[in-house]
Scaffold this active site. Structure first.
Site, PDB file in Angstrom:
ATOM      1  N   TYR A   1      88.007  31.632  45.211  1.00 53.07           N
ATOM      2  CA  TYR A   1      87.574  32.075  43.913  1.00 53.07           C
ATOM      3  C   TYR A   1      87.261  33.577  43.567  1.00 53.07           C
ATOM      4  O   TYR A   1      87.224  34.367  44.743  1.00 53.07           O
ATOM      5  CB  TYR A   1      86.209  31.362  43.562  1.00 53.07           C
ATOM      6  CG  TYR A   1      84.858  31.841  44.009  1.00 53.07           C
ATOM      7  CD1 TYR A   1      84.674  31.394  45.550  1.00 53.07           C
ATOM      8  CD2 TYR A   1      83.928  32.537  43.180  1.00 53.07           C
ATOM      9  CE1 TYR A   1      83.386  32.012  45.909  1.00 53.07           C
ATOM     10  CE2 TYR A   1      82.789  33.025  43.798  1.00 53.07           C
ATOM     11  CZ  TYR A   1      82.581  32.801  45.069  1.00 53.07           C
ATOM     12  OH  TYR A   1      81.570  33.307  45.577  1.00 53.07           O
TER      13      TYR A   1
ATOM     14  N   ARG B   1      92.148  41.335  46.083  1.00 47.62           N
ATOM     15  CA  ARG B   1      91.208  40.671  47.057  1.00 47.62           C
ATOM     16  C   ARG B   1      91.476  38.954  46.846  1.00 47.62           C
ATOM     17  O   ARG B   1      91.496  38.283  47.905  1.00 47.62           O
ATOM     18  CB  ARG B   1      89.727  40.726  46.787  1.00 47.62           C
ATOM     19  CG  ARG B   1      88.595  40.070  47.754  1.00 47.62           C
ATOM     20  CD  ARG B   1      87.216  40.257  47.474  1.00 47.62           C
ATOM     21  NE  ARG B   1      86.622  39.783  46.098  1.00 47.62           N
ATOM     22  CZ  ARG B   1      85.435  40.136  45.734  1.00 47.62           C
ATOM     23  NH1 ARG B   1      84.675  40.899  46.521  1.00 47.62           N
ATOM     24  NH2 ARG B   1      85.049  39.684  44.654  1.00 47.62           N
TER      25      ARG B   1
ATOM     26  N   ARG C   1      93.373  12.438  51.369  1.00 47.23           N
ATOM     27  CA  ARG C   1      92.547  13.072  52.491  1.00 47.23           C
ATOM     28  C   ARG C   1      93.037  13.001  53.808  1.00 47.23           C
ATOM     29  O   ARG C   1      93.233  12.028  54.544  1.00 47.23           O
ATOM     30  CB  ARG C   1      91.133  12.550  52.411  1.00 47.23           C
ATOM     31  CG  ARG C   1      90.034  13.295  52.986  1.00 47.23           C
ATOM     32  CD  ARG C   1      88.806  12.782  52.915  1.00 47.23           C
ATOM     33  NE  ARG C   1      87.755  13.711  53.530  1.00 47.23           N
ATOM     34  CZ  ARG C   1      87.362  13.691  55.007  1.00 47.23           C
ATOM     35  NH1 ARG C   1      88.068  12.670  55.513  1.00 47.23           N
ATOM     36  NH2 ARG C   1      86.469  14.298  55.591  1.00 47.23           N
TER      37      ARG C   1
ATOM     38  N   HIS D   1      92.512  16.202  57.134  1.00 47.39           N
ATOM     39  CA  HIS D   1      92.386  17.677  57.222  1.00 47.39           C
ATOM     40  C   HIS D   1      93.373  18.512  57.394  1.00 47.39           C
ATOM     41  O   HIS D   1      93.225  19.527  56.762  1.00 47.39           O
ATOM     42  CB  HIS D   1      91.407  17.745  58.489  1.00 47.39           C
ATOM     43  CG  HIS D   1      90.039  17.230  58.385  1.00 47.39           C
ATOM     44  ND1 HIS D   1      89.705  15.781  58.390  1.00 47.39           N
ATOM     45  CD2 HIS D   1      88.887  17.585  58.433  1.00 47.39           C
ATOM     46  CE1 HIS D   1      88.505  15.451  58.229  1.00 47.39           C
ATOM     47  NE2 HIS D   1      87.972  16.665  58.083  1.00 47.39           N
TER      48      HIS D   1
ATOM     49  N   LYS E   1      87.062  35.099  50.304  1.00 46.37           N
ATOM     50  CA  LYS E   1      86.142  34.396  49.179  1.00 46.37           C
ATOM     51  C   LYS E   1      86.346  32.902  49.014  1.00 46.37           C
ATOM     52  O   LYS E   1      87.206  32.647  48.050  1.00 46.37           O
ATOM     53  CB  LYS E   1      86.241  35.368  47.800  1.00 46.37           C
ATOM     54  CG  LYS E   1      84.906  35.115  47.048  1.00 46.37           C
ATOM     55  CD  LYS E   1      85.044  36.450  46.188  1.00 46.37           C
ATOM     56  CE  LYS E   1      84.126  36.087  44.723  1.00 46.37           C
ATOM     57  NZ  LYS E   1      82.653  36.150  45.262  1.00 46.37           N
TER      58      LYS E   1
ATOM     59  N   GLU F   1      74.505  40.695  54.458  1.00 49.40           N
ATOM     60  CA  GLU F   1      74.359  40.884  53.254  1.00 49.40           C
ATOM     61  C   GLU F   1      73.338  39.858  52.507  1.00 49.40           C
ATOM     62  O   GLU F   1      72.823  39.411  53.240  1.00 49.40           O
ATOM     63  CB  GLU F   1      75.999  40.560  52.693  1.00 49.40           C
ATOM     64  CG  GLU F   1      76.477  39.128  52.928  1.00 49.40           C
ATOM     65  CD  GLU F   1      77.636  38.980  52.508  1.00 49.40           C
ATOM     66  OE1 GLU F   1      78.163  39.519  51.287  1.00 49.40           O
ATOM     67  OE2 GLU F   1      78.679  37.794  53.002  1.00 49.40           O
TER      68      GLU F   1
ATOM     69  N   LEU G   1      81.385  39.494  52.848  1.00 49.27           N
ATOM     70  CA  LEU G   1      82.167  39.802  51.763  1.00 49.27           C
ATOM     71  C   LEU G   1      82.436  41.315  51.317  1.00 49.27           C
ATOM     72  O   LEU G   1      81.445  41.926  51.054  1.00 49.27           O
ATOM     73  CB  LEU G   1      81.895  39.087  50.661  1.00 49.27           C
ATOM     74  CG  LEU G   1      83.002  38.911  49.296  1.00 49.27           C
ATOM     75  CD1 LEU G   1      84.398  38.151  49.909  1.00 49.27           C
ATOM     76  CD2 LEU G   1      82.611  38.618  48.014  1.00 49.27           C
TER      77      LEU G   1
END
Ligand code: PDD
Length: 297
Positions: A34, A53, A103, A105, A149, A181, A205
């Protein structure tokens, strides 16, 4: 305030018409990335760095981009127009997941069909930018690739919740003795006139605001090191501040029960806040301004 529309896989539609499958891997595994991008008076801020990014995050997770980055930027402007936010301060949230599959993995076989959603909302500049923030110290419980991110934010969510339960604004995270952070921001300290922040490696990040602030520190000629620092160095710092898209440059005035210095934002923090505001006013780009710049080339 949330808007009425969303960009969903190629078109802008009313937000309530977005239908996401329960099999979406973002929902099942947090398998997606995101970005949060700021706009001031309808003008996007630091879009180029955010999109770079985003592309890096996608590459690290082997998710193909569902849209090219130029088109994505145009769509952000279109959303702002559609929501009537051309004069407003706000932010755009966008996320891309690997898509919806039964589903399992490992990555799904066959052609990739990532899902992308994006929406715009108003977001006034928070009061704590002026007043300063109170933070707690919290262990950094996250995985070891927080430079990407991703949607996997549970370590951040739990730390932020702890801070809010105490009536505080943020949580500064540490791995053993090293400050990494904050739960939604990068951390800088000032010691004897030198500004410190954690280097951009897999433990943090690499914030876009962090990069802007480092540029400003250099242009103001302030001594600066990109080096890990300890919890003790944080607690005995002359000044501490946070940086993020939403917090800009936010002074920290209290850590747990410790009042920092005089309990008011420090002089170097204030200097950087002023420089940040000047930079923001000069560098937010609107489609209109961009178009007129292009005709002048
Ligand atoms: N958070 N570190 C973490 C863990 C973050 O979540 C963020 C941003 C930052 C600062 O990055 P930037 O300057 O690019 O915003 C650092 C966003 C705003 C969020 O998740 O809402």
């Amino acid at each position: 305030m949330l808007g009425l529309y969303a960009y969903w896989n190629g078109s802008i539609i009313p937000i309530e018409d977005v239908k996401i499958s329960p099999l979406d891997r973002g929902y099942q595994f947090g398998d997606g990335v995101y970005e949060v991008i700021r706009f001031y008076a309808g003008q996007l801020f630091e879009t180029g760095r955010h999109l770079k990014r985003l592309q890096r995050s996608l590459n690290e997770l082997f998710i193909p981009a569902p849209i090219n980055m130029d088109e994505l930027e145009k769509t952000m402007h279109a959303l702002i127009q559609q929501e009537n936010l051309a004069q407003s301060d706000g932010m755009i949230y966008l996320q891309i997941t690997r898509g919806a599959y039964p589903r399992s993995h490992g990555f799904p076989k066959g052609p990739a069909t990532p899902n992308m959603i994006m929406y715009a909302q108003t977001y006034p500049r928070p009061d704590i930018i002026e007043a300063g923030a109170k933070v707690i110290l919290h262990p950094d419980l996250r995985w070891h690739r927080v430079d990407i991110k991703t949607l996997n934010l549970l370590g951040n969510v739990l730390a932020k919740q702890k801070a809010e339960e105490k009536g505080y604004h943020e949580a500064i995270l540490h791995r053993a003795d090293v400050v990494t952070e904050a739960s939604t921001a990068n951390v800088f300290i000032v010691r004897k006139g030198v500004i410190w922040t954690h280097p951009a490696n897999e433990a943090i990040l690499n914030g876009i605001t962090r990069l802007v602030v480092i540029d400003l520190i250099h242009s103001l000629g302030i001594p600066f090191v990109e080096r890990p620092f300890t919890v003790d160095a944080l607690l005995t710092a002359d000044e501490v501040f946070l940086t993020s898209t939403t917090l800009e440059v936010t002074p920290v005035t209290m850590i747990d029960d410790l009042i920092l210095g005089e309990g008011i934002p420090g002089p170097l923090t204030r200097k950087l806040q002023e420089a940040f505001t000047r930079h923001m006013q000069a560098h937010s780009t609107s489609e209109t301004r961009r178009a007129s710049e292009e005709t002048h080339i």
